[in-house]
Design a protein around this motif. Structure first.
Motif, PDB file in Angstrom:
ATOM      1  N   GLY A   1     -28.232  33.625  80.000  1.00 31.35           N
ATOM      2  CA  GLY A   1     -27.493  33.172  81.148  1.00 31.35           C
ATOM      3  C   GLY A   1     -27.003  34.332  81.986  1.00 31.35           C
ATOM      4  O   GLY A   1     -27.277  35.503  81.720  1.00 31.35           O
ATOM      5  N   GLU A   2     -26.269  33.975  82.992  1.00 29.04           N
ATOM      6  CA  GLU A   2     -25.687  34.953  83.900  1.00 29.04           C
ATOM      7  C   GLU A   2     -24.651  35.812  83.170  1.00 29.04           C
ATOM      8  O   GLU A   2     -23.884  35.326  82.346  1.00 29.04           O
ATOM      9  CB  GLU A   2     -25.016  34.220  85.062  1.00 29.04           C
ATOM     10  CG  GLU A   2     -24.527  35.120  86.150  1.00 29.04           C
ATOM     11  CD  GLU A   2     -23.968  34.330  87.316  1.00 29.04           C
ATOM     12  OE1 GLU A   2     -22.998  34.799  87.915  1.00 29.04           O
ATOM     13  OE2 GLU A   2     -24.500  33.235  87.610  1.00 29.04           O
ATOM     14  N   LYS A   3     -24.621  37.103  83.463  1.00 27.25           N
ATOM     15  CA  LYS A   3     -23.679  38.015  82.824  1.00 27.25           C
ATOM     16  C   LYS A   3     -22.272  37.768  83.357  1.00 27.25           C
ATOM     17  O   LYS A   3     -22.070  37.596  84.554  1.00 27.25           O
ATOM     18  CB  LYS A   3     -24.095  39.459  83.078  1.00 27.25           C
ATOM     19  CG  LYS A   3     -23.368  40.437  82.196  1.00 27.25           C
ATOM     20  CD  LYS A   3     -24.138  41.733  82.095  1.00 27.25           C
ATOM     21  CE  LYS A   3     -23.566  42.522  80.939  1.00 27.25           C
ATOM     22  NZ  LYS A   3     -24.547  43.121  80.118  1.00 27.25           N
ATOM     23  N   VAL A   4     -21.309  37.724  82.454  1.00 26.32           N
ATOM     24  CA  VAL A   4     -19.911  37.523  82.806  1.00 26.32           C
ATOM     25  C   VAL A   4     -19.066  38.619  82.175  1.00 26.32           C
ATOM     26  O   VAL A   4     -19.476  39.253  81.207  1.00 26.32           O
ATOM     27  CB  VAL A   4     -19.386  36.139  82.357  1.00 26.32           C
ATOM     28  CG1 VAL A   4     -20.127  35.013  83.043  1.00 26.32           C
ATOM     29  CG2 VAL A   4     -19.459  35.992  80.854  1.00 26.32           C
ATOM     30  N   THR A   5     -17.890  38.815  82.744  1.00 27.38           N
ATOM     31  CA  THR A   5     -16.928  39.769  82.186  1.00 27.38           C
ATOM     32  C   THR A   5     -15.663  39.019  81.841  1.00 27.38           C
ATOM     33  O   THR A   5     -15.171  38.221  82.633  1.00 27.38           O
ATOM     34  CB  THR A   5     -16.603  40.880  83.205  1.00 27.38           C
ATOM     35  OG1 THR A   5     -17.809  41.574  83.527  1.00 27.38           O
ATOM     36  CG2 THR A   5     -15.594  41.863  82.636  1.00 27.38           C
ATOM     37  N   ILE A   6     -15.163  39.255  80.627  1.00 23.82           N
ATOM     38  CA  ILE A   6     -13.890  38.664  80.221  1.00 23.82           C
ATOM     39  C   ILE A   6     -12.850  39.773  80.080  1.00 23.82           C
ATOM     40  O   ILE A   6     -13.166  40.909  79.739  1.00 23.82           O
ATOM     41  CB  ILE A   6     -14.002  37.836  78.925  1.00 23.82           C
ATOM     42  CG1 ILE A   6     -14.505  38.691  77.764  1.00 23.82           C
ATOM     43  CG2 ILE A   6     -14.890  36.623  79.131  1.00 23.82           C
ATOM     44  CD1 ILE A   6     -14.508  37.966  76.425  1.00 23.82           C
ATOM     45  N   GLU A   7     -11.614  39.416  80.378  1.00 16.90           N
ATOM     46  CA  GLU A   7     -10.494  40.355  80.285  1.00 16.90           C
ATOM     47  C   GLU A   7      -9.805  40.186  78.937  1.00 16.90           C
ATOM     48  O   GLU A   7      -9.453  39.070  78.546  1.00 16.90           O
ATOM     49  CB  GLU A   7      -9.478  40.095  81.399  1.00 16.90           C
ATOM     50  CG  GLU A   7     -10.003  40.357  82.787  1.00 16.90           C
ATOM     51  CD  GLU A   7     -10.346  41.822  83.027  1.00 16.90           C
ATOM     52  OE1 GLU A   7      -9.615  42.706  82.512  1.00 16.90           O
ATOM     53  OE2 GLU A   7     -11.332  42.079  83.733  1.00 16.90           O
ATOM     54  N   PHE A   8      -9.634  41.291  78.220  1.00 19.18           N
ATOM     55  CA  PHE A   8      -8.996  41.303  76.908  1.00 19.18           C
ATOM     56  C   PHE A   8      -7.826  42.279  76.951  1.00 19.18           C
ATOM     57  O   PHE A   8      -8.010  43.463  77.158  1.00 19.18           O
ATOM     58  CB  PHE A   8     -10.015  41.719  75.841  1.00 19.18           C
ATOM     59  CG  PHE A   8      -9.458  41.994  74.470  1.00 19.18           C
ATOM     60  CD1 PHE A   8      -8.473  41.202  73.914  1.00 19.18           C
ATOM     61  CD2 PHE A   8      -9.967  43.040  73.713  1.00 19.18           C
ATOM     62  CE1 PHE A   8      -7.985  41.455  72.642  1.00 19.18           C
ATOM     63  CE2 PHE A   8      -9.490  43.305  72.439  1.00 19.18           C
ATOM     64  CZ  PHE A   8      -8.498  42.515  71.897  1.00 19.18           C
ATOM     65  N   TRP A   9      -6.594  41.760  76.790  1.00 21.12           N
ATOM     66  CA  TRP A   9      -5.397  42.596  76.731  1.00 21.12           C
ATOM     67  C   TRP A   9      -4.994  42.754  75.279  1.00 21.12           C
ATOM     68  O   TRP A   9      -4.970  41.775  74.519  1.00 21.12           O
ATOM     69  CB  TRP A   9      -4.232  41.959  77.458  1.00 21.12           C
ATOM     70  CG  TRP A   9      -4.362  41.905  78.939  1.00 21.12           C
ATOM     71  CD1 TRP A   9      -5.409  42.321  79.710  1.00 21.12           C
ATOM     72  CD2 TRP A   9      -3.408  41.357  79.842  1.00 21.12           C
ATOM     73  NE1 TRP A   9      -5.163  42.086  81.028  1.00 21.12           N
ATOM     74  CE2 TRP A   9      -3.935  41.498  81.133  1.00 21.12           C
ATOM     75  CE3 TRP A   9      -2.163  40.781  79.687  1.00 21.12           C
ATOM     76  CZ2 TRP A   9      -3.245  41.070  82.263  1.00 21.12           C
ATOM     77  CZ3 TRP A   9      -1.479  40.350  80.800  1.00 21.12           C
ATOM     78  CH2 TRP A   9      -2.016  40.504  82.078  1.00 21.12           C
ATOM     79  N   ASN A  34     -24.855  38.904  77.257  1.00 20.11           N
ATOM     80  CA  ASN A  34     -24.510  38.383  78.578  1.00 20.11           C
ATOM     81  C   ASN A  34     -22.998  38.407  78.844  1.00 20.11           C
ATOM     82  O   ASN A  34     -22.537  37.947  79.874  1.00 20.11           O
ATOM     83  CB  ASN A  34     -25.039  36.953  78.755  1.00 20.11           C
ATOM     84  CG  ASN A  34     -24.430  35.983  77.765  1.00 20.11           C
ATOM     85  OD1 ASN A  34     -24.156  36.340  76.622  1.00 20.11           O
ATOM     86  ND2 ASN A  34     -24.226  34.756  78.192  1.00 20.11           N
ATOM     87  N   ILE A  35     -22.226  38.974  77.897  1.00 19.35           N
ATOM     88  CA  ILE A  35     -20.772  39.041  78.064  1.00 19.35           C
ATOM     89  C   ILE A  35     -20.308  40.489  77.955  1.00 19.35           C
ATOM     90  O   ILE A  35     -20.565  41.160  76.958  1.00 19.35           O
ATOM     91  CB  ILE A  35     -20.038  38.198  76.997  1.00 19.35           C
ATOM     92  CG1 ILE A  35     -20.491  36.739  77.054  1.00 19.35           C
ATOM     93  CG2 ILE A  35     -18.519  38.301  77.189  1.00 19.35           C
ATOM     94  CD1 ILE A  35     -19.925  35.870  75.946  1.00 19.35           C
ATOM     95  N   ASP A  36     -19.632  40.962  78.994  1.00 20.98           N
ATOM     96  CA  ASP A  36     -18.957  42.256  78.967  1.00 20.98           C
ATOM     97  C   ASP A  36     -17.482  41.997  78.721  1.00 20.98           C
ATOM     98  O   ASP A  36     -16.916  41.040  79.262  1.00 20.98           O
ATOM     99  CB  ASP A  36     -19.110  42.991  80.298  1.00 20.98           C
ATOM    100  CG  ASP A  36     -20.489  43.589  80.489  1.00 20.98           C
ATOM    101  OD1 ASP A  36     -21.152  43.916  79.493  1.00 20.98           O
ATOM    102  OD2 ASP A  36     -20.907  43.723  81.654  1.00 20.98           O
TER     103      ASP A  36
END
Length: 81
Positions: A1-9, A34-36
């Motif tokens: 799928g399309e590459k996505v970026t998730i925010e991790f604090w 597919n996940i950054d």
């Protein structure tokens, strides 16, 4: 799928050092190409306030966070049926 970026604090802690958490992120990204993950390590002093403010405002909160304060659960999780 399309590459996505998730925010991790997160915070650097005795149980989960920054190095350990970065290796966990690397392993996760290797298994999910597919996940950054944008991992932001914050100082533990001030983390509670920043998380509470972000969750209360409903904007700017991370997708994933290191949680130890259960008072955030109602703000972070959908608890209704």
């Amino acid at each position: 799928g399309e590459k996505v970026t998730i925010e991790f604090w997160t915070v650097d802690s005795e149980e989960y050092t920054e190095d350990v958490q970065r290796r966990m992120v690397e392993q996760f990204e290797a298994e999910h190409p597919n996940i950054d993950v944008n991992m932001t390590v914050m100082p533990s002093s001030g983390f509670d306030e920043k998380m509470t403010t972000s969750l209360g405002a409903g904007v700017g909160a991370p997708d994933v966070a290191f949680f130890w304060n259960n008072s955030w659960f109602p703000e972070a999780l959908e608890l209704s049926e």
